[in-house]
Design a protein around this motif. Structure first.
Motif, short mmCIF file in Angstrom:
data_model
loop_
_atom_site.label_atom_id
_atom_site.label_comp_id
_atom_site.label_asym_id
_atom_site.label_seq_id
_atom_site.Cartn_x
_atom_site.Cartn_y
_atom_site.Cartn_z
N LYS A 147 0.83 -1.21 0.00
CA LYS A 147 0.00 0.00 0.00
C LYS A 147 0.87 1.26 0.00
N VAL A 148 1.93 1.26 0.78
CA VAL A 148 2.84 2.41 0.82
C VAL A 148 3.57 2.56 -0.52
N VAL A 149 4.02 1.44 -1.08
CA VAL A 149 4.74 1.46 -2.35
C VAL A 149 3.82 1.92 -3.48
N ALA A 150 2.62 1.34 -3.56
CA ALA A 150 1.68 1.71 -4.63
C ALA A 150 1.34 3.19 -4.57
N ARG A 151 1.07 3.68 -3.36
CA ARG A 151 0.74 5.10 -3.19
C ARG A 151 1.91 5.98 -3.64
N SER A 152 3.13 5.60 -3.29
CA SER A 152 4.31 6.38 -3.67
C SER A 152 4.54 6.33 -5.17
N MET A 153 4.40 5.14 -5.76
CA MET A 153 4.68 5.01 -7.19
C MET A 153 3.67 5.77 -8.04
N ILE A 154 2.40 5.72 -7.69
CA ILE A 154 1.42 6.46 -8.50
C ILE A 154 1.62 7.96 -8.32
N GLY A 155 2.11 8.37 -7.16
CA GLY A 155 2.42 9.79 -6.96
C GLY A 155 3.50 10.27 -7.92
N GLY A 156 4.38 9.36 -8.37
CA GLY A 156 5.45 9.71 -9.29
C GLY A 156 4.98 10.00 -10.70
N ILE A 157 3.72 9.65 -11.01
CA ILE A 157 3.19 9.90 -12.35
C ILE A 157 3.09 11.40 -12.63
N ALA A 158 2.81 12.16 -11.60
CA ALA A 158 2.64 13.61 -11.77
C ALA A 158 3.96 14.29 -12.13
N GLU A 159 5.09 13.58 -11.89
CA GLU A 159 6.41 14.15 -12.21
C GLU A 159 6.84 13.68 -13.60
N PRO A 160 7.59 14.49 -14.33
CA PRO A 160 8.13 14.02 -15.61
C PRO A 160 9.08 12.87 -15.37
N ALA A 161 9.16 11.91 -16.30
CA ALA A 161 10.08 10.78 -16.17
C ALA A 161 11.52 11.30 -16.11
N ARG A 162 12.31 10.70 -15.24
CA ARG A 162 13.72 11.09 -15.08
C ARG A 162 14.57 10.46 -16.15
#
Length: 162
Positions: A147-162
């Motif tokens: 749950k913590v990982v999924a929440r963190s990973m989907i939050g990364g979508i709002a950022e441009p890919a590195r």
């Protein structure tokens, strides 16, 4: 609010995506006006993965080695190639389904993109079907981390890919 991740009631046809799934959860993030398709959203999730998640995956791989569990989806059927560890099983611009089957459990992730140019949102749904006692035990142990990982990973979508 753009970038805010929230847990939602899953809205996928589990029987079609992973028949017999015993665990399903979903998280959603509003990405504002960002024009992304499902593949780009999934790629951003993986590309923007925080270092602590990579460390957890490495630890997981060390711990499961004695049990013969897969460390990634490499070698699994992947008509759409791999995104990170995930074999892409099917995709449209609005939905990507990835995952693989293992001895202990089968899992799928579904990345859905919805909305219009003024307001888009991405949903990450995870489905798991356990195959035996090892799978049920594994799922019970990793669910809080998931749950913590999924929440963190989907939050990364709002950022441009590195």
């Amino acid at each position: 609010m753009t970038g805010q991740v929230r847990e939602i009631t899953p809205n996928v046809d589990a029987g079609t995506v992973l028949a017999g799934a015993q665990f399903i959860d979903a998280f959603r993030v509003d990405i504002g006006t960002a024009a992304v398709n499902a593949r780009e959203a999934c790629t951003r999730m993986v590309a923007n993965e925080p270092g602590w998640i990579s460390a957890l995956v490495r630890l997981r791989n060390i711990l499961v080695t004695p049990f013969g569990l897969k460390k990634s989806g490499e070698g699994a059927p992947a008509p759409g190639g791999l995104i990170g560890l995930f074999p892409v099983l099917s995709e449209t611009p609005e939905r990507l389904i990835a995952g693989f089957n293992d001895f202990h459990l089968d899992f799928r992730i579904v990345v859905d993109v919805a909305g219009d140019a003024a307001s888009r949102e991405v949903t990450l749904t995870t489905l798991v079907k356990t195959n035996n006692l090892l799978g049920r035990t594994y799922l019970a142990i990793i669910t809080p981390f998931h749950k913590v990982v999924a929440r963190s990973m989907i939050g990364g979508i709002a950022e441009p890919a590195r």
